[in-house]
Design a protein around this motif. Structure first.
Motif, PDB file in Angstrom:
ATOM      1  N   PHE A   1     100.105 -28.443  46.911  1.00 25.64           N
ATOM      2  CA  PHE A   1     100.299 -27.834  48.259  1.00 25.64           C
ATOM      3  C   PHE A   1     101.503 -27.188  48.644  1.00 25.64           C
ATOM      4  N   ASP A   2     102.446 -27.500  47.776  1.00 25.12           N
ATOM      5  CA  ASP A   2     103.932 -26.989  47.883  1.00 25.12           C
ATOM      6  C   ASP A   2     104.097 -25.745  47.225  1.00 25.12           C
ATOM      7  N   SER A   3     103.226 -24.749  47.837  1.00 28.09           N
ATOM      8  CA  SER A   3     103.120 -23.506  47.098  1.00 28.09           C
ATOM      9  C   SER A   3     103.367 -22.380  48.025  1.00 28.09           C
ATOM     10  N   THR A   4     103.072 -21.238  47.459  1.00 26.43           N
ATOM     11  CA  THR A   4     103.250 -19.996  48.245  1.00 26.43           C
ATOM     12  C   THR A   4     102.127 -19.792  49.188  1.00 26.43           C
ATOM     13  N   ALA A   5     100.978 -20.419  48.779  1.00 24.51           N
ATOM     14  CA  ALA A   5      99.740 -20.640  49.479  1.00 24.51           C
ATOM     15  C   ALA A   5     100.196 -21.491  50.672  1.00 24.51           C
ATOM     16  N   GLY A   6     100.583 -22.828  50.254  1.00 28.16           N
ATOM     17  CA  GLY A   6     100.827 -23.730  51.252  1.00 28.16           C
ATOM     18  C   GLY A   6     102.021 -23.305  52.267  1.00 28.16           C
ATOM     19  N   LEU A   7     102.880 -22.377  51.898  1.00 27.55           N
ATOM     20  CA  LEU A   7     103.726 -21.883  52.912  1.00 27.55           C
ATOM     21  C   LEU A   7     103.218 -20.979  53.838  1.00 27.55           C
ATOM     22  N   THR A   8     101.963 -20.098  53.243  1.00 27.60           N
ATOM     23  CA  THR A   8     101.451 -19.139  53.936  1.00 27.60           C
ATOM     24  C   THR A   8     100.515 -19.707  55.201  1.00 27.60           C
TER      25      THR A   8
ATOM     26  N   THR B   1     101.555 -36.043  58.769  1.00 26.15           N
ATOM     27  CA  THR B   1     103.042 -35.992  59.504  1.00 26.15           C
ATOM     28  C   THR B   1     103.548 -34.835  59.283  1.00 26.15           C
ATOM     29  N   MET B   2     103.414 -34.061  58.050  1.00 26.30           N
ATOM     30  CA  MET B   2     104.193 -32.769  57.784  1.00 26.30           C
ATOM     31  C   MET B   2     103.687 -31.658  58.771  1.00 26.30           C
ATOM     32  N   ILE B   3     102.289 -31.736  59.076  1.00 29.69           N
ATOM     33  CA  ILE B   3     101.880 -30.438  59.792  1.00 29.69           C
ATOM     34  C   ILE B   3     102.532 -30.713  61.135  1.00 29.69           C
ATOM     35  N   VAL B   4     102.482 -31.978  61.751  1.00 27.67           N
ATOM     36  CA  VAL B   4     102.750 -32.280  63.124  1.00 27.67           C
ATOM     37  C   VAL B   4     104.260 -32.057  63.305  1.00 27.67           C
ATOM     38  N   ALA B   5     105.042 -32.246  62.256  1.00 24.61           N
ATOM     39  CA  ALA B   5     106.547 -32.023  62.308  1.00 24.61           C
ATOM     40  C   ALA B   5     106.900 -30.485  62.495  1.00 24.61           C
ATOM     41  N   VAL B   6     106.041 -29.808  61.790  1.00 19.46           N
ATOM     42  CA  VAL B   6     106.275 -28.322  61.625  1.00 19.46           C
ATOM     43  C   VAL B   6     105.929 -27.740  63.120  1.00 19.46           C
ATOM     44  N   LEU B   7     104.505 -28.339  63.623  1.00 17.75           N
ATOM     45  CA  LEU B   7     104.224 -27.529  64.783  1.00 17.75           C
ATOM     46  C   LEU B   7     104.719 -27.881  65.891  1.00 17.75           C
ATOM     47  N   LEU B   8     105.685 -29.056  65.853  1.00 17.94           N
ATOM     48  CA  LEU B   8     106.542 -29.348  67.182  1.00 17.94           C
ATOM     49  C   LEU B   8     107.874 -29.158  66.726  1.00 17.94           C
ATOM     50  N   ASN B   9     108.124 -28.095  65.918  1.00 16.87           N
ATOM     51  CA  ASN B   9     109.558 -27.530  65.441  1.00 16.87           C
ATOM     52  C   ASN B   9     110.470 -28.576  65.003  1.00 16.87           C
ATOM     53  N   LYS B  10     110.177 -29.452  64.291  1.00 13.23           N
ATOM     54  CA  LYS B  10     111.070 -30.499  64.103  1.00 13.23           C
ATOM     55  C   LYS B  10     111.610 -30.531  62.507  1.00 13.23           C
ATOM     56  N   GLN B  11     110.614 -29.612  61.794  1.00 10.47           N
ATOM     57  CA  GLN B  11     110.865 -29.297  60.577  1.00 10.47           C
ATOM     58  C   GLN B  11     110.561 -27.858  60.171  1.00 10.47           C
ATOM     59  N   GLN B  12     111.358 -27.223  59.214  1.00  4.20           N
ATOM     60  CA  GLN B  12     110.841 -25.893  58.772  1.00  4.20           C
ATOM     61  C   GLN B  12     109.818 -26.177  57.603  1.00  4.20           C
ATOM     62  N   PRO B  13     108.933 -25.256  57.476  1.00  5.78           N
ATOM     63  CA  PRO B  13     107.706 -25.173  56.879  1.00  5.78           C
ATOM     64  C   PRO B  13     108.042 -25.565  55.168  1.00  5.78           C
ATOM     65  N   LYS B  14     109.018 -24.936  54.536  1.00  4.32           N
ATOM     66  CA  LYS B  14     109.543 -25.001  53.229  1.00  4.32           C
ATOM     67  C   LYS B  14     110.023 -26.461  53.015  1.00  4.32           C
ATOM     68  N   ALA B  15     110.574 -26.863  53.853  1.00  8.82           N
ATOM     69  CA  ALA B  15     111.488 -28.327  53.615  1.00  8.82           C
ATOM     70  C   ALA B  15     110.296 -29.345  54.018  1.00  8.82           C
ATOM     71  N   ALA B  16     109.628 -28.922  54.946  1.00 13.78           N
ATOM     72  CA  ALA B  16     108.467 -30.050  55.182  1.00 13.78           C
ATOM     73  C   ALA B  16     107.414 -30.313  53.992  1.00 13.78           C
ATOM     74  N   LEU B  17     107.262 -29.118  53.386  1.00 17.80           N
ATOM     75  CA  LEU B  17     106.332 -29.011  52.139  1.00 17.80           C
ATOM     76  C   LEU B  17     106.851 -29.768  51.024  1.00 17.80           C
ATOM     77  N   ASP B  18     108.091 -29.327  50.697  1.00 18.57           N
ATOM     78  CA  ASP B  18     108.658 -30.233  49.618  1.00 18.57           C
ATOM     79  C   ASP B  18     109.093 -31.754  49.713  1.00 18.57           C
ATOM     80  N   ALA B  19     109.177 -32.262  51.101  1.00 22.49           N
ATOM     81  CA  ALA B  19     109.118 -33.401  51.276  1.00 22.49           C
ATOM     82  C   ALA B  19     107.937 -34.301  51.139  1.00 22.49           C
TER      83      ALA B  19
END
Length: 431
Positions: free
Chosen positions: A230-237, A400-418
């Motif tokens: 899921f840490d892909s271009t599609a995941g980022l989109t 956890t990744m999705i919530v972190a991004v929606l709450l603006n606690k992480q940027q999408p690319k970094a969140a996907l990679d982690a």
């Protein structure tokens, strides 16, 4: 929601008098003449429980000598209770189990393989939606038969669309259109939002995003389920699409309770909601419509959705009881019973032939307006979540990744990679 939600509200809304005789559920099978008893564990409540009990009474009447005993078990706890019962040598003959547990269920020694059973021509295995068959199959082994199916689509407020001078969503709409509409439907001064998203970090958070991931052409894991994909271009989109609404446009109502969103939508404060048929009866104050999930142009994935099918699973308590349980299961999942149960409860049909039966969808719509869109949307269920025993842990990481991004606690690319790194650790540890 099938796997993750209670549908009591739907059942209450569709409460109908259960007619005696159960003509729609007649069997046509010969009575056994032998005294047999089977035990079923199920989690039905409300109208579902009444309808199921009535169907059992009809089955017993047409099969003299067969006694079908049921025990209510909260579906959230059934896997654990079944594992305990198996260890103690006293499993049920048949149990309702979440489809997401299928890989764990397959490991239980007394689970009966149904591969040969479903190959019987009378079963018409291909009549079940592909998403159901995928979830009932672990490897090459069929470990259950479909008990329930659902899916996600977009429920929208026609009144709010009219006030915003927006055309209603069409069957060929895109996620960019969804995002633009959500922004135009948002009025901060009256706390009106374009859309909503559940953010408890649970599987309900995850499966909404997985539908976007697939529509963007992505996958959750690689083809042999050994690494995150899921840490892909599609995941980022997919993740960027949600973040735009939640963080940039502030057009998304975030609901950590996983329940408040329904009241907010019913009060006319949300324009569009990605949800399932179980929620429709909770919107008596909204003139709503239902449309399929948008697509991402430029991919070949098209309009995709996700389903949470659940399974009926047979356990080995000796040849005679296995046979009795299988006979009952074949009857229960046959077209006549599928049609009867869905019309009485509002559940979606598990069989394509039921969905396509003349007049069927009109009958369903009479009870729940536009529920037929969810029925036809079952054709957009083209993929299933990975059949790996560690999926619950994987889901937790993704949630956890999705919530972190929606709450603006992480940027999408970094969140996907982690998140992918954590999932890879889980997969490596699970063998």
């Amino acid at each position: 929601m099938g796997t993750y939600r209670l549908r009591a509200a739907v059942c209450c809304a569709l409460a109908m008098t259960v007619v005696t005789g159960l003509a729609a559920c007649g069997s046509g099978s010969e009575a056994t003449g032998n005294s047999k008893s089977i035990q079923i564990w199920e989690g039905y409540t409300g109208v579902e429980a009444k309808v199921f009990a009535h169907m059992i009474a009809g089955y017993e009447k047409s099969h003299p000598g067969v006694k079908v005993n049921t025990l209510y078990v909260n579906s959230d706890n059934t896997l654990q209770k079944v594992q305990t019962a198996v260890a103690g040598g006293a499993p049920p003959d048949l149990a309702y189990l979440y489809g997401s547990w299928a890989p764990n269920v397959a490991k239980i020694s007394s689970v009966v393989t149904l591969t040969n059973l479903v190959k019987q021509s009378s079963v018409n295995w291909n009549d079940f939606w592909v998403g159901e068959r995928d979830v009932a199959t672990v490897g090459a082994r069929v470990i259950g038969m479909p008990a329930l199916v659902d899916n996600l689509a977009v429920v929208y407020n026609k009144t709010l669309f009219a006030k915003a001078h927006l055309p209603l969503p069409g069957p060929d709409w895109t996620w960019s259109q969804f995002t633009a509409d959500a922004k135009k439907l948002t009025i901060p001064s009256i706390k009106q939002f374009g859309t909503a998203y559940v953010t408890p970090g649970s599987e309900d958070t995850v499966w909404h995003w997985e539908a976007l991931l697939w529509a963007a052409g992505g996958q959750i894991l690689n083809s042999d389920n050994t690494k995150a994909a899921f840490d892909s271009t599609a995941g980022l989109t997919a993740l960027d699409t949600l973040r735009t609404m939640a963080v940039t446009d502030h057009s998304m109502y975030l609901d950590p309770t996983d329940s408040a969103y329904a009241n907010v939508f019913n009060s006319g404060k949300v324009g569009m909601l990605v949800t399932g048929p179980w929620d429709l009866s909770g919107f008596p104050n909204v003139k709503y419509g239902v449309q399929v999930m948008p697509s991402f142009p430029g991919t070949t994935a098209g309009h995709q959705t996700i389903s949470g099918p659940d399974n009926w699973v047979v356990f080995n308590n000796g040849a005679s009881r296995v046979k009795a349980a299988e006979d009952f299961l074949l009857w229960l999942t046959a077209p006549a019973q599928d049609k009867y149960f869905t019309l009485k409860t509002g559940n979606l049909p598990t069989r394509q032939s039921t969905a396509n039966a003349p007049g069927y969808q009109s009958e369903m719509n009479a009870a729940l307006p536009d529920v037929s869109t969810f029925i036809t949307n079952l054709g957009n269920v083209k993929q299933a979540r990975p059949q790996v025993a560690s999926y619950p842990q994987i889901s937790q990481v993704i949630g956890t990744m999705i919530v972190a991004v929606l709450l603006n606690k992480q940027q999408p690319k970094a969140a996907l990679d982690a998140a992918a790194a954590k999932v890879n650790q889980i997969l490596a540890g699970s063998g």
